[in-house]
Scaffold this motif. Structure first.
Motif, PDB file in Angstrom:
ATOM      1  N   ASP A   1       0.929  -1.296   0.091  1.00  0.00           N
ATOM      2  CA  ASP A   1       0.019   0.114   0.121  1.00  0.00           C
ATOM      3  C   ASP A   1       0.755   1.373   0.021  1.00  0.00           C
ATOM      4  O   ASP A   1       0.322   2.432  -0.054  1.00  0.00           O
ATOM      5  N   ALA A   2       2.132   1.232  -0.094  1.00  0.00           N
ATOM      6  CA  ALA A   2       2.948   2.295   0.207  1.00  0.00           C
ATOM      7  C   ALA A   2       4.555   2.031  -0.251  1.00  0.00           C
ATOM      8  O   ALA A   2       4.847   1.052  -0.137  1.00  0.00           O
ATOM      9  N   LEU A   3       5.106   3.026  -0.861  1.00  0.00           N
ATOM     10  CA  LEU A   3       6.537   3.136  -0.965  1.00  0.00           C
ATOM     11  C   LEU A   3       7.169   3.799   0.331  1.00  0.00           C
ATOM     12  O   LEU A   3       6.601   4.758   0.603  1.00  0.00           O
ATOM     13  N   THR A   4       7.951   3.150   1.032  1.00  0.00           N
ATOM     14  CA  THR A   4       8.481   3.648   2.188  1.00  0.00           C
ATOM     15  C   THR A   4      10.075   3.975   2.071  1.00  0.00           C
ATOM     16  O   THR A   4      10.742   2.982   1.340  1.00  0.00           O
ATOM     17  N   PHE A   5      10.667   4.757   2.843  1.00  0.00           N
ATOM     18  CA  PHE A   5      12.055   4.799   2.925  1.00  0.00           C
ATOM     19  C   PHE A   5      12.548   5.848   4.028  1.00  0.00           C
ATOM     20  O   PHE A   5      11.599   6.511   4.624  1.00  0.00           O
ATOM     21  N   TRP A   6      13.514   5.675   4.498  1.00  0.00           N
ATOM     22  CA  TRP A   6      14.218   6.576   5.508  1.00  0.00           C
ATOM     23  C   TRP A   6      15.112   7.687   4.611  1.00  0.00           C
ATOM     24  O   TRP A   6      15.716   7.287   3.497  1.00  0.00           O
ATOM     25  N   ALA A   7      15.079   8.827   5.101  1.00  0.00           N
ATOM     26  CA  ALA A   7      16.025   9.801   4.412  1.00  0.00           C
ATOM     27  C   ALA A   7      16.394  11.116   5.258  1.00  0.00           C
ATOM     28  O   ALA A   7      15.738  11.207   6.332  1.00  0.00           O
TER      29      ALA A   7
ATOM     30  N   TRP B   1      17.873  11.345  10.192  1.00  0.00           N
ATOM     31  CA  TRP B   1      16.949  10.251   9.401  1.00  0.00           C
ATOM     32  C   TRP B   1      15.362  10.095  10.022  1.00  0.00           C
ATOM     33  O   TRP B   1      15.242  10.130  11.215  1.00  0.00           O
ATOM     34  N   ARG B   2      14.534   9.973   8.950  1.00  0.00           N
ATOM     35  CA  ARG B   2      13.072  10.027   9.235  1.00  0.00           C
ATOM     36  C   ARG B   2      12.682   9.091   8.344  1.00  0.00           C
ATOM     37  O   ARG B   2      13.245   9.058   7.076  1.00  0.00           O
ATOM     38  N   LYS B   3      11.581   8.187   8.758  1.00  0.00           N
ATOM     39  CA  LYS B   3      10.871   7.451   7.811  1.00  0.00           C
ATOM     40  C   LYS B   3       9.556   8.222   6.865  1.00  0.00           C
ATOM     41  O   LYS B   3       8.935   9.056   7.640  1.00  0.00           O
ATOM     42  N   TYR B   4       9.580   8.238   5.600  1.00  0.00           N
ATOM     43  CA  TYR B   4       8.651   8.799   4.901  1.00  0.00           C
ATOM     44  C   TYR B   4       7.917   7.543   4.077  1.00  0.00           C
ATOM     45  O   TYR B   4       8.128   6.349   3.657  1.00  0.00           O
ATOM     46  N   VAL B   5       6.681   7.994   3.834  1.00  0.00           N
ATOM     47  CA  VAL B   5       5.788   7.117   3.308  1.00  0.00           C
ATOM     48  C   VAL B   5       5.061   7.638   2.007  1.00  0.00           C
ATOM     49  O   VAL B   5       4.533   9.006   2.168  1.00  0.00           O
TER      50      VAL B   5
ATOM     51  N   GLU C   1      16.606   2.085   2.759  1.00  0.00           N
ATOM     52  CA  GLU C   1      15.595   1.092   3.176  1.00  0.00           C
ATOM     53  C   GLU C   1      14.359   1.362   2.219  1.00  0.00           C
ATOM     54  O   GLU C   1      13.260   1.349   2.707  1.00  0.00           O
ATOM     55  N   LEU C   2      14.692   1.705   0.808  1.00  0.00           N
ATOM     56  CA  LEU C   2      13.687   1.955   0.001  1.00  0.00           C
ATOM     57  C   LEU C   2      12.876   0.768  -0.571  1.00  0.00           C
ATOM     58  O   LEU C   2      13.447  -0.108  -1.184  1.00  0.00           O
ATOM     59  N   GLN C   3      11.585   0.810  -0.108  1.00  0.00           N
ATOM     60  CA  GLN C   3      11.042  -0.529  -0.440  1.00  0.00           C
ATOM     61  C   GLN C   3       9.417  -0.385  -0.578  1.00  0.00           C
ATOM     62  O   GLN C   3       9.001   0.877   0.030  1.00  0.00           O
ATOM     63  N   PHE C   4       8.735  -1.221  -1.156  1.00  0.00           N
ATOM     64  CA  PHE C   4       6.971  -1.286  -0.968  1.00  0.00           C
ATOM     65  C   PHE C   4       6.685  -1.969   0.146  1.00  0.00           C
ATOM     66  O   PHE C   4       7.179  -2.981   0.270  1.00  0.00           O
ATOM     67  N   GLU C   5       5.734  -1.709   0.757  1.00  0.00           N
ATOM     68  CA  GLU C   5       5.495  -2.066   2.022  1.00  0.00           C
ATOM     69  C   GLU C   5       3.741  -2.342   2.171  1.00  0.00           C
ATOM     70  O   GLU C   5       3.171  -1.346   1.537  1.00  0.00           O
TER      71      GLU C   5
END
Lengths: 465, 310
Positions: free
Chosen positions: A111-117, A151-155, A189-193
């Motif tokens: 349901d989303a592409l997520t990553f830390w940036a 570093w923060r996680k984005y959705v 950690e770029l991935q679909f989750e």
């Protein structure tokens, strides 16, 4: 209630069984057909490129912007590093790329592409998303993203995962300098989750507004302002720009207009049609009420003999070389332009107009003999009450170039009473300035806070009587 | 037999019962359908061992334990009749005085704020100017109609969502008019802030432990939310404890030792279900809050506590 539902499911089961029996009598589908299956791998970049992933920078961008960084990373052994160039960097004006996989992937389970940036500064990434593949970009998604230096996680939510049965565009971004300065940001950690916490969709077209517009039979126009909004686990809403193909469009009158899956409205006849849409079964907020005023009215066809004319833009003459019909002068110009043709008749449409220039300096025009200028203008819908219009003709002087201290100009002001909406108006005036043998530029301009926004241009030429 | 493991007081096994739906299921498929209480953060091995242990206990009950069983239904509203909620069970709090929390809504009993439809109770918060308030909603209660000491109180609810919404399923001591709040005691089975879609809280308030000093614990869903599907919110309340459940997860136990004042939970309480808008607990709605918002209740069921002293 619940008992009734139960009975329904029993009936459905029975029907399903019957159906299955019939099918299996006729043909055993599972042995004869092979259905294409796509990898459902959701990983894009964890500690390196996932299988089949490639980097394709945008033309004009800094091609070396991307690297794999083994020192700065959120987790594991490496992260993606992006170096945004400074303003004026000869190697490229910005950083931007798509990351595409060779074989399509089935992303319907996410349901989303997520990553830390994080960034070396809290830059605002202009566009970031997925679904851009340099083919049709059918399921492109983008948003802007505010970085922090930690570093923060984005959705980035998927507007409708059911659409992503075979997607190649895993990730894309475009980012320019911040206050003229380049900087660096990292993504890891770029991935679909499948987060399971992305809910309460609120799709919108026309930016969620009930918009009215007029059109002409035979002139296509896009449905714009397409977005999808979700509520996240944080309780915050997030909105992404969603490609038209995520939506199902509907026209209240398909004899007047219909919309294809790319969000293009084809105007078929005179009348009114209201365009609405759904996304994943949810009605989109906003609409487009399109009134077709019928066939497009063309500018009067010029009658002057070609020998008396030096044409800049007309289908009736051979045109002189033109540098541009819109210089996109920064930073104050807002005007956008499109050249379009109906039945082979070319016109230029200006939208979000404040001022715009047509430049033709290679070569300049000698208007010593053909010392009059002809222009056709068309204002659709209505002429603004505060309209005040200026045309400036610029002679570039001996250097035949804009600037250089030898330019001269003539300004002609036009009263708003000249214009009638939805009608081609002819403007003709003599070039009276002393130097007119190196004319290279015509500027059209709103003055005194005039609010003219959209108009069409045709038949720009110099002539002698 | 169901089991539960109370992790905050060491391992202690207690025989529990299940709701009527599970009893029916058990008759047909005991082991496949029987959902053992899912225990957060406990290993499968412990769960299996516990299961074996329970079977053993149920054959020969311990001599030292006091056990409560919650098998007998004493009140049940399945909301199967469309229209106004059953007036034999429910009454209304009506008004817009902020209810002690600076809440923004005016509570009404109009059908657009409270109604039963298609097997569900709908409590709907609307944004409208009404009697000087900017929002309307509803608050139904069983005061004077159904009051009970101890037992299992549960409701299956799908929550609304958005900043500033405050749905709750809770109990108040029936002697509130005589002794006042917080002396009467309050058991909040479920409270939620609309801006925290994955989180609910269970709380007790009493003399010396009310408001900000109340005894509370939150429970959050993983990879799920409370506004996208129904969840069962329940307590099992016996003389010396209140156990808090979401679905089949026991997430907290509150005992007399946990409260910083008198234990006032040995008397009848009545039920309240409401959807507040704004107030101290949640803050006001913002421009992104979508109205109307509806809290859907599938059922409310109450079981008696059968206390067995061995």
């Amino acid at each position: 209630m619940k008992n009734i539902k139960f009975m329904h499911s029993k009936t459905a089961l029975l029907l399903g069984l019957l159906f299955f029996t019939i099918v299996s009598c006729e043909r055993d589908a599972s042995n004869q057909l092979e259905f294409a299956t796509y990898s459902s791998n959701g990983e894009v970049f964890i500690d390196g490129f996932s299988g089949g992933l490639d980097y394709y920078p945008f033309l004009g961008s800094y091609l070396e912007a991307f690297s794999v960084d083994t020192e700065t990373k959120y987790k594991g052994s490496s992260a993606m590093r992006f170096d945004v160039p400074n303003v004026g960097d000869p190697n490229g004006a910005y950083a931007g790329a798509i990351f595409r996989v060779d074989s399509p992937r089935d992303l319907t389970g996410y349901d989303a592409l997520t990553f830390w940036a994080k960034g070396t500064r809290g830059g605002l990434i202009n566009e970031i998303g997925f679904g851009q593949d340099f083919f049709e970009n059918k399921f492109q998604v983008s948003m802007s993203l505010q970085l922090t230096t930690n570093w923060r996680k984005y959705v980035i939510p998927i507007p409708d995962p059911a659409k992503l049965v075979q997607e190649r565009g895993m990730f894309w971004f475009a980012e320019g300098p911040e206050n003229n300065e380049g900087y660096t940001f990292w993504i890891d950690e770029l991935q679909f989750e499948k987060l399971g916490t992305i809910a309460q969709p609120q799709p919108a077209i026309s930016n969620g507004v009930d918009k009215s517009d007029s059109g002409f039979t035979g002139v296509d126009m896009p449905v714009t302002g397409l977005t999808q909004t979700f509520n996240l686990e944080s309780g915050n809403n997030i909105t992404v720009n969603a490609a038209p193909s995520y939506f199902n469009f509907n026209s209240s009158n398909e004899d007047v207009a219909f919309v294809n899956e790319l969000g293009i409205v084809s105007v078929l006849s005179e009348g009114t049609a209201k365009i609405t849409a759904t996304l994943g079964g949810v009605s989109a907020k906003g609409s487009l009420e399109l009134t077709s005023v019928g066939a497009f009215d063309f500018a009067p066809i010029p009658t002057r003999p070609a020998s008396n004319v030096t044409s800049i833009f007309s289908d009736s003459y051979t045109n002189s070389p033109v540098d541009f019909f819109n210089g996109y002068w920064e930073p104050y110009q807002t005007t956008q332009s499109t050249e379009f043709a109906i039945d082979g008749n070319n016109m230029i449409s200006y939208t979000d107009f404040n001022f715009v220039g047509n430049q033709f300096a290679n070569p300049t025009v000698n208007a010593t003999v053909k010392s009059n200028l002809h222009i056709n203008m068309y204002i659709p819908n209505s002429v603004p009450a505060d309209m005040d219009f200026l045309i400036t003709v610029v002679d570039f002087g001996a250097d035949q170039a804009d600037g250089g201290g030898d330019d001269t100009r003539q300004q002609v002001f036009f009263d708003k009473s000249l214009w009638v909406p939805n009608t081609w108006i002819t403007l003709e005036f003599p070039i009276t300035m002393d130097n007119k043998n190196n004319i290279g530029l015509i500027i059209y301009e709103n003055i005194n806070f005039s609010s003219l926004s959209n108009w069409y241009l045709d038949n720009v030429y110099f002539y002698s009587e | 037999m169901f089991i539960s493991i109370v992790s905050n007081t060491g391992f202690r096994l207690k025989n529990n019962t299940m709701n009527s739906k599970n009893i029916i299921r058990m008759k047909t498929k005991i082991f496949k359908q029987n959902p053992l209480y899912r225990v957060a953060n406990e290993s499968l091995v412990i769960l299996c061992l516990a299961f074996l242990f329970t079977l053993f206990i149920s054959c020969s009950t311990s001599e030292t334990q006091t056990v409560a069983k919650f098998k007998t239904i004493t009140m049940q509203d399945e909301f199967d009749i469309d229209g106004q909620p059953n007036s034999l069970i429910w009454t209304y709090d009506i008004g817009g005085n902020g209810w002690g929390n600076n809440e923004l809504q005016f509570y009404t009993n109009r059908s657009n704020n409270v109604t039963v439809q298609n097997g569900y109770l709908l409590i709907t918060a609307e944004k409208e100017n009404f009697e000087g308030a900017s929002y309307t909603s509803s608050r139904i209660l069983t005061k004077g109609l159904f009051e009970q000491k101890y037992g299992r109180f549960e409701a299956r609810i799908k929550l609304p969502w958005g900043q500033g919404l405050w749905p709750a399923f809770w109990l108040l001591g029936s002697d509130i008019d005589d002794v006042q709040w917080p002396n009467c005691g309050e058991i909040d089975i479920m409270e939620n802030r609309g801006q925290e879609p994955t989180l609910i809280s269970g709380t007790v308030h009493g003399p010396g432990y009310s408001g900000g000093e109340s005894i509370t614990k939150s429970y959050s869903l993983t990879n799920d939310r409370f506004d996208t599907d129904f969840h069962i919110f329940g307590i099992e309340w016996a003389p010396d404890y209140i156990n808090y459940y979401v679905d089949d997860v026991l997430y907290n136990q509150i005992t007399p030792a946990d409260v910083t004042g008198e234990w006032v939970f040995n008397k009848p309480f009545f039920i309240i279900i409401n959807l507040a808008v704004g107030g101290n607990y949640v803050g006001s709605p913002n421009t992104e809050t979508v109205f109307p918002q509806t809290m859907l209740v599938d059922y409310v069921r109450v079981y008696k506590a059968d206390i067995i002293n061995n």
